[in-house]
Design a protein around this motif. Structure first.
Motif, PDB file in Angstrom:
ATOM      1  N   ILE A   1       0.840  -1.198   0.000  1.00 42.94           N
ATOM      2  CA  ILE A   1       0.000   0.000   0.000  1.00 42.94           C
ATOM      3  C   ILE A   1       0.876   1.249   0.000  1.00 42.94           C
ATOM      4  CG2 ILE A   1      -1.617   1.356   1.410  1.00 42.94           C
ATOM      5  CD1 ILE A   1      -2.878  -1.325   2.250  1.00 42.94           C
ATOM      6  N   ILE A   2       1.914   1.236   0.807  1.00 40.20           N
ATOM      7  CA  ILE A   2       2.846   2.374   0.836  1.00 40.20           C
ATOM      8  C   ILE A   2       3.496   2.565  -0.529  1.00 40.20           C
ATOM      9  CG2 ILE A   2       5.043   3.187   1.802  1.00 40.20           C
ATOM     10  CD1 ILE A   2       4.102   1.827   4.451  1.00 40.20           C
ATOM     11  N   GLU A   3       3.902   1.469  -1.147  1.00 41.07           N
ATOM     12  CA  GLU A   3       4.532   1.562  -2.467  1.00 41.07           C
ATOM     13  C   GLU A   3       3.573   2.129  -3.511  1.00 41.07           C
ATOM     14  OE1 GLU A   3       5.816  -2.452  -2.997  1.00 41.07           O
ATOM     15  OE2 GLU A   3       7.678  -2.188  -1.867  1.00 41.07           O
ATOM     16  N   LEU A   4       2.305   1.717  -3.464  1.00 40.27           N
ATOM     17  CA  LEU A   4       1.311   2.264  -4.398  1.00 40.27           C
ATOM     18  C   LEU A   4       1.148   3.770  -4.186  1.00 40.27           C
ATOM     19  CD1 LEU A   4      -1.482  -0.490  -4.297  1.00 40.27           C
ATOM     20  CD2 LEU A   4      -0.109   0.143  -6.294  1.00 40.27           C
ATOM     21  N   LEU A   5       1.083   4.183  -2.916  1.00 45.85           N
ATOM     22  CA  LEU A   5       0.911   5.603  -2.615  1.00 45.85           C
ATOM     23  C   LEU A   5       2.156   6.411  -2.967  1.00 45.85           C
ATOM     24  CD1 LEU A   5      -1.141   5.305   0.670  1.00 45.85           C
ATOM     25  CD2 LEU A   5      -1.827   6.600  -1.372  1.00 45.85           C
ATOM     26  N   GLU A   6       3.330   5.817  -2.815  1.00 46.33           N
ATOM     27  CA  GLU A   6       4.562   6.510  -3.218  1.00 46.33           C
ATOM     28  C   GLU A   6       4.544   6.787  -4.713  1.00 46.33           C
ATOM     29  OE1 GLU A   6       7.854   5.064   0.122  1.00 46.33           O
ATOM     30  OE2 GLU A   6       7.586   3.883  -1.712  1.00 46.33           O
ATOM     31  N   THR A   7       4.043   5.824  -5.483  1.00 48.04           N
ATOM     32  CA  THR A   7       3.936   6.013  -6.938  1.00 48.04           C
ATOM     33  C   THR A   7       2.916   7.102  -7.268  1.00 48.04           C
ATOM     34  OG1 THR A   7       4.546   3.713  -7.358  1.00 48.04           O
ATOM     35  CG2 THR A   7       3.398   4.883  -9.122  1.00 48.04           C
ATOM     36  N   LEU A   8       1.757   7.050  -6.584  1.00 47.87           N
ATOM     37  CA  LEU A   8       0.697   8.027  -6.855  1.00 47.87           C
ATOM     38  C   LEU A   8       1.099   9.430  -6.427  1.00 47.87           C
ATOM     39  CD1 LEU A   8      -2.425   5.951  -5.701  1.00 47.87           C
ATOM     40  CD2 LEU A   8      -1.868   6.586  -8.048  1.00 47.87           C
ATOM     41  N   ALA A   9       1.809   9.539  -5.284  1.00 44.98           N
ATOM     42  CA  ALA A   9       2.177  10.850  -4.740  1.00 44.98           C
ATOM     43  C   ALA A   9       3.478  11.381  -5.323  1.00 44.98           C
ATOM     44  CB  ALA A   9       2.289  10.768  -3.214  1.00 44.98           C
ATOM     45  N   GLY A  10       4.289  10.501  -5.895  1.00 44.14           N
ATOM     46  CA  GLY A  10       5.527  10.933  -6.537  1.00 44.14           C
ATOM     47  C   GLY A  10       6.690  11.159  -5.603  1.00 44.14           C
TER      48      GLY A  10
ATOM     49  N   PHE B   1     -24.888 -11.966  -7.385  1.00 41.15           N
ATOM     50  CA  PHE B   1     -24.928 -10.641  -8.023  1.00 41.15           C
ATOM     51  C   PHE B   1     -23.714 -10.465  -8.936  1.00 41.15           C
ATOM     52  CE2 PHE B   1     -26.643 -10.086  -3.653  1.00 41.15           C
ATOM     53  CZ  PHE B   1     -27.979  -9.934  -3.991  1.00 41.15           C
ATOM     54  N   PRO B   2     -23.710 -11.084 -10.105  1.00 36.77           N
ATOM     55  CA  PRO B   2     -22.544 -10.978 -11.001  1.00 36.77           C
ATOM     56  C   PRO B   2     -22.280  -9.559 -11.482  1.00 36.77           C
ATOM     57  CG  PRO B   2     -24.382 -12.094 -12.095  1.00 36.77           C
ATOM     58  CD  PRO B   2     -24.752 -11.965 -10.656  1.00 36.77           C
ATOM     59  N   GLU B   3     -23.250  -8.681 -11.335  1.00 31.37           N
ATOM     60  CA  GLU B   3     -23.070  -7.288 -11.775  1.00 31.37           C
ATOM     61  C   GLU B   3     -22.259  -6.462 -10.785  1.00 31.37           C
ATOM     62  OE1 GLU B   3     -27.027  -7.324  -9.473  1.00 31.37           O
ATOM     63  OE2 GLU B   3     -25.809  -8.685 -10.691  1.00 31.37           O
ATOM     64  N   LEU B   4     -22.023  -6.980  -9.581  1.00 35.04           N
ATOM     65  CA  LEU B   4     -21.204  -6.257  -8.606  1.00 35.04           C
ATOM     66  C   LEU B   4     -19.770  -6.122  -9.123  1.00 35.04           C
ATOM     67  CD1 LEU B   4     -22.154  -7.567  -5.033  1.00 35.04           C
ATOM     68  CD2 LEU B   4     -22.079  -5.177  -5.756  1.00 35.04           C
ATOM     69  N   LYS B   5     -19.231  -4.928  -9.052  1.00 39.32           N
ATOM     70  CA  LYS B   5     -17.897  -4.666  -9.576  1.00 39.32           C
ATOM     71  C   LYS B   5     -16.915  -4.381  -8.438  1.00 39.32           C
ATOM     72  CE  LYS B   5     -19.274  -4.961 -13.845  1.00 39.32           C
ATOM     73  NZ  LYS B   5     -18.974  -6.192 -14.610  1.00 39.32           N
ATOM     74  N   VAL B   6     -15.881  -5.205  -8.334  1.00 35.17           N
ATOM     75  CA  VAL B   6     -14.826  -4.983  -7.346  1.00 35.17           C
ATOM     76  C   VAL B   6     -13.970  -3.797  -7.793  1.00 35.17           C
ATOM     77  CG1 VAL B   6     -12.746  -5.959  -6.290  1.00 35.17           C
ATOM     78  CG2 VAL B   6     -14.777  -7.395  -6.622  1.00 35.17           C
ATOM     79  N   VAL B   7     -13.705  -2.878  -6.873  1.00 34.92           N
ATOM     80  CA  VAL B   7     -12.868  -1.706  -7.172  1.00 34.92           C
ATOM     81  C   VAL B   7     -11.425  -2.047  -6.824  1.00 34.92           C
ATOM     82  CG1 VAL B   7     -12.490   0.754  -6.743  1.00 34.92           C
ATOM     83  CG2 VAL B   7     -14.815  -0.205  -6.594  1.00 34.92           C
ATOM     84  N   GLU B   8     -10.499  -1.840  -7.762  1.00 33.84           N
ATOM     85  CA  GLU B   8      -9.089  -2.135  -7.522  1.00 33.84           C
ATOM     86  C   GLU B   8      -8.523  -1.202  -6.450  1.00 33.84           C
ATOM     87  OE1 GLU B   8      -7.368  -4.646  -8.799  1.00 33.84           O
ATOM     88  OE2 GLU B   8      -9.154  -5.294  -9.892  1.00 33.84           O
ATOM     89  N   LEU B   9      -7.606  -1.732  -5.648  1.00 32.80           N
ATOM     90  CA  LEU B   9      -7.053  -0.961  -4.540  1.00 32.80           C
ATOM     91  C   LEU B   9      -6.380   0.325  -5.011  1.00 32.80           C
ATOM     92  CD1 LEU B   9      -6.472  -0.618  -1.539  1.00 32.80           C
ATOM     93  CD2 LEU B   9      -4.421  -2.020  -1.841  1.00 32.80           C
ATOM     94  N   VAL B  10      -5.659   0.277  -6.109  1.00 35.09           N
ATOM     95  CA  VAL B  10      -4.977   1.483  -6.595  1.00 35.09           C
ATOM     96  C   VAL B  10      -5.991   2.585  -6.909  1.00 35.09           C
ATOM     97  CG1 VAL B  10      -4.929   0.735  -9.023  1.00 35.09           C
ATOM     98  CG2 VAL B  10      -3.202   2.365  -8.168  1.00 35.09           C
ATOM     99  N   ASP B  11      -7.177   2.204  -7.393  1.00 30.30           N
ATOM    100  CA  ASP B  11      -8.209   3.201  -7.688  1.00 30.30           C
ATOM    101  C   ASP B  11      -8.830   3.762  -6.413  1.00 30.30           C
ATOM    102  OD1 ASP B  11      -7.940   2.989 -10.500  1.00 30.30           O
ATOM    103  OD2 ASP B  11      -9.137   1.163 -10.496  1.00 30.30           O
ATOM    104  N   ILE B  12      -8.954   2.906  -5.379  1.00 32.19           N
ATOM    105  CA  ILE B  12      -9.445   3.384  -4.080  1.00 32.19           C
ATOM    106  C   ILE B  12      -8.473   4.417  -3.510  1.00 32.19           C
ATOM    107  CG2 ILE B  12     -10.046   2.721  -1.729  1.00 32.19           C
ATOM    108  CD1 ILE B  12     -10.639  -0.124  -2.817  1.00 32.19           C
ATOM    109  N   LEU B  13      -7.181   4.086  -3.533  1.00 34.02           N
ATOM    110  CA  LEU B  13      -6.172   4.987  -2.974  1.00 34.02           C
ATOM    111  C   LEU B  13      -6.096   6.292  -3.754  1.00 34.02           C
ATOM    112  CD1 LEU B  13      -3.328   2.377  -2.289  1.00 34.02           C
ATOM    113  CD2 LEU B  13      -4.901   3.394  -0.613  1.00 34.02           C
TER     114      LEU B  13
END
Length: 300
Positions: free
Chosen positions: A240-249, A280-292
């Motif tokens: 999670i930290i690594e994903l945020l480091e990429t997003l925050a630069g 409920f096959p129409e339920l869509k899982v949101v990817e963690l990177v998109d949540i962050l």
């Protein structure tokens, strides 16, 4: 499937993180939403009610006349200091609610009781399904397992679904929870952060996915069943930290504080969402990177 339009739903604990998101989601579906809060609230159509008081909910239920009830009121922070309070609120409080429903005049179509994936404890399986025997390792999880046992005694009397949400997060979650704490540090461009064990893996969903699942379960024919609500993937705090480091630069310096390392820590959790998605096959899982990304770039 039941139509939600013009139906009434009562949410216990509506003032919390999940309750606020759920209220908005249900209103978008055309429902009239009421709620209870532990203390008085400025939120419209809410009632102060203490679920540890055996009589406090009957009047509220009779005033609202709900078609549906979603029970969120709980002590939900695993690190909460008062062990006895977990059982007073999560177990006795839920028993009081169910007794109040039976004593009321309401004709309930569906009740959702929010439990927790924490009841599974430490597991060696890759994906945890609803059939895995619970092995709780802390008071929060033990209280939720006890609550589930109490609730199952009402299956023959009331149309109940128990949900076991895994970790979830999103905009508005309190910063004593880990993901909002980490995101907040990056939003403020802090150079350092104190954390506990970085190799703890969790299944993180978006709160939007959780409330969408709850809404769909209200209208389903399911009753007397348990559903995992999860993404089906797990990430460590380090990832999670690594994903945020990429997003925050930029990179942040992490200091491990022994006070934040719990001896009863569950090491890895990843949930099997097959039962829910088959319904409920129409339920869509949101990817963690998109949540962050959404949390990071939301204005304060």
């Amino acid at each position: 499937m039941d139509s939600h339009f013009n139906k009434r739903v009562l949410i216990t604990g509506i003032g919390g993180f999940t309750g606020r998101h759920l209220k908005k989601h249900l209103e978008r579906q055309g429902m009239k939403v009421y709620g209870t809060t532990y203390t008085s609230s400025s939120m419209e159509d809410t009632f102060p009610a203490n679920i540890t008081d055996a009589t406090s909910m009957v009047d509220v239920i009779n005033k609202v006349g709900p078609d549906y009830i979603i029970h969120l009121a709980a002590i939900s922070f695993v690190g909460h200091g008062d062990a006895a309070e977990f059982y007073r609120v999560n177990v006795i409080g839920t028993e009081n609610l169910l007794q109040s429903i039976l004593k009321s005049n309401a004709k309930i179509k569906k009740i959702i009781i929010a439990s927790s994936a924490n009841i599974y404890g430490n597991s060696n399986v890759d994906l945890i399904s609803e059939t895995l025997p619970p092995e709780p390792v802390n008071h929060y999880a033990c209280s939720k397992m006890a609550m589930e046992k109490i609730v199952s005694n009402y299956y023959s009397k009331l149309p109940i679904i128990i949900t076991r949400p895994f970790n979830y997060t999103g905009i508005g979650q309190a910063e004593h929870f880990l993901v909002p704490k980490i995101v907040s540090h990056f939003k403020q461009q802090k150079k350092e952060i104190e954390l506990g064990n970085l190799d703890v893996y969790r299944d993180f969903s978006s709160v939007d996915f959780i409330v969408d699942a709850y809404c769909k379960l209200l209208g389903s024919d399911a009753s007397g069943q348990i559903f995992n609500v999860c993404s089906g993937s797990s990430y460590s705090l380090k990832q999670i930290i690594e994903l945020l480091e990429t997003l925050a630069g930029y990179k942040i310096n992490v200091t491990i504080n022994p006070k934040f390392v719990r001896a009863d820590e569950v090491k890895r959790i990843a949930g099997d969402n097959g039962k829910l998605l088959n319904l409920f096959p129409e339920l869509k899982v949101v990817e963690l990177v998109d949540i962050l990304k959404k949390m990071l770039h939301k204005c304060n």
